[in-house]
Design a protein around this motif. Structure first.
Motif, PDB file in Angstrom:
ATOM      1  N   CYS A  16      44.955  29.712  48.415  1.00 31.09           N
ATOM      2  CA  CYS A  16      44.369  30.496  49.376  1.00 31.09           C
ATOM      3  C   CYS A  16      44.616  29.550  50.617  1.00 31.09           C
ATOM      4  O   CYS A  16      44.709  30.033  51.756  1.00 31.09           O
ATOM      5  N   VAL A  17      44.748  28.320  50.332  1.00 23.68           N
ATOM      6  CA  VAL A  17      44.996  27.286  51.494  1.00 23.68           C
ATOM      7  C   VAL A  17      46.232  27.438  52.097  1.00 23.68           C
ATOM      8  O   VAL A  17      46.399  27.527  53.268  1.00 23.68           O
ATOM      9  N   LEU A  18      47.259  27.822  51.347  1.00 22.66           N
ATOM     10  CA  LEU A  18      48.864  28.021  51.778  1.00 22.66           C
ATOM     11  C   LEU A  18      48.741  29.313  52.606  1.00 22.66           C
ATOM     12  O   LEU A  18      49.743  29.377  53.292  1.00 22.66           O
ATOM     13  N   ALA A  46      44.086  40.804  56.903  1.00 21.13           N
ATOM     14  CA  ALA A  46      45.064  40.977  55.778  1.00 21.13           C
ATOM     15  C   ALA A  46      45.583  39.910  54.914  1.00 21.13           C
ATOM     16  O   ALA A  46      45.534  40.001  53.852  1.00 21.13           O
ATOM     17  N   ILE A  47      45.558  38.573  55.560  1.00 20.06           N
ATOM     18  CA  ILE A  47      46.049  37.379  54.981  1.00 20.06           C
ATOM     19  C   ILE A  47      44.739  36.773  53.838  1.00 20.06           C
ATOM     20  O   ILE A  47      45.119  36.358  52.802  1.00 20.06           O
ATOM     21  N   ALA A  52      42.627  36.444  48.150  1.00 18.40           N
ATOM     22  CA  ALA A  52      41.880  36.878  47.273  1.00 18.40           C
ATOM     23  C   ALA A  52      42.456  37.691  46.065  1.00 18.40           C
ATOM     24  O   ALA A  52      42.166  37.351  44.934  1.00 18.40           O
ATOM     25  N   GLU A  53      43.355  38.467  46.389  1.00 17.00           N
ATOM     26  CA  GLU A  53      44.114  39.078  45.294  1.00 17.00           C
ATOM     27  C   GLU A  53      44.950  38.190  44.580  1.00 17.00           C
ATOM     28  O   GLU A  53      45.129  38.267  43.166  1.00 17.00           O
ATOM     29  N   ALA A  58      40.010  34.200  40.555  1.00 17.29           N
ATOM     30  CA  ALA A  58      39.146  35.197  41.173  1.00 17.29           C
ATOM     31  C   ALA A  58      37.986  34.637  41.708  1.00 17.29           C
ATOM     32  O   ALA A  58      36.839  35.255  41.774  1.00 17.29           O
ATOM     33  N   ALA A  59      38.203  33.576  42.334  1.00 17.67           N
ATOM     34  CA  ALA A  59      36.925  32.960  42.990  1.00 17.67           C
ATOM     35  C   ALA A  59      36.723  33.480  44.292  1.00 17.67           C
ATOM     36  O   ALA A  59      35.722  32.809  44.981  1.00 17.67           O
ATOM     37  N   ILE A  60      37.562  34.234  44.929  1.00 19.21           N
ATOM     38  CA  ILE A  60      37.383  34.590  46.276  1.00 19.21           C
ATOM     39  C   ILE A  60      36.967  35.968  46.491  1.00 19.21           C
ATOM     40  O   ILE A  60      37.515  37.123  45.635  1.00 19.21           O
ATOM     41  N   ALA A  61      35.837  36.209  47.160  1.00 20.81           N
ATOM     42  CA  ALA A  61      35.255  37.749  47.229  1.00 20.81           C
ATOM     43  C   ALA A  61      35.244  38.136  48.583  1.00 20.81           C
ATOM     44  O   ALA A  61      34.923  37.272  49.579  1.00 20.81           O
TER      45      ALA A  61
END
Length: 66
Positions: A16-18, A46-47, A52-53, A58-61
């Motif tokens: 996610c950070v990248l 979009a990013i 999240a994907e 699966a920590a991002i909603a």
């Protein structure tokens, strides 16, 4: 768009950070996700969806309700 993170599910992979450093960071001590912007600008949507994907824990909603 509204973003939430579940620190308990985060495994510290850092994808996610990248992908979206404007929205996500990691704690120095354990690499767990830190949400910097819960309502990112439309140009980042979009990013953030991609982050999240690809999150292995699966920590991002993402909610599109705003």
């Amino acid at each position: 768009m509204r973003v939430t993170v579940d620190e308990d599910r985060c495994c510290g992979a850092g994808q996610c950070v990248l992908l979206a450093p404007e929205v996500f960071d990691q704690r120095d001590e354990d690499g767990i996700v830190v949400l910097l912007d819960a309502e990112p600008a439309p140009s980042l949507h979009a990013i953030v969806r991609e982050a999240a994907e690809v999150c292995p824990g699966a920590a991002i909603a993402v909610s599109e309700d705003g």
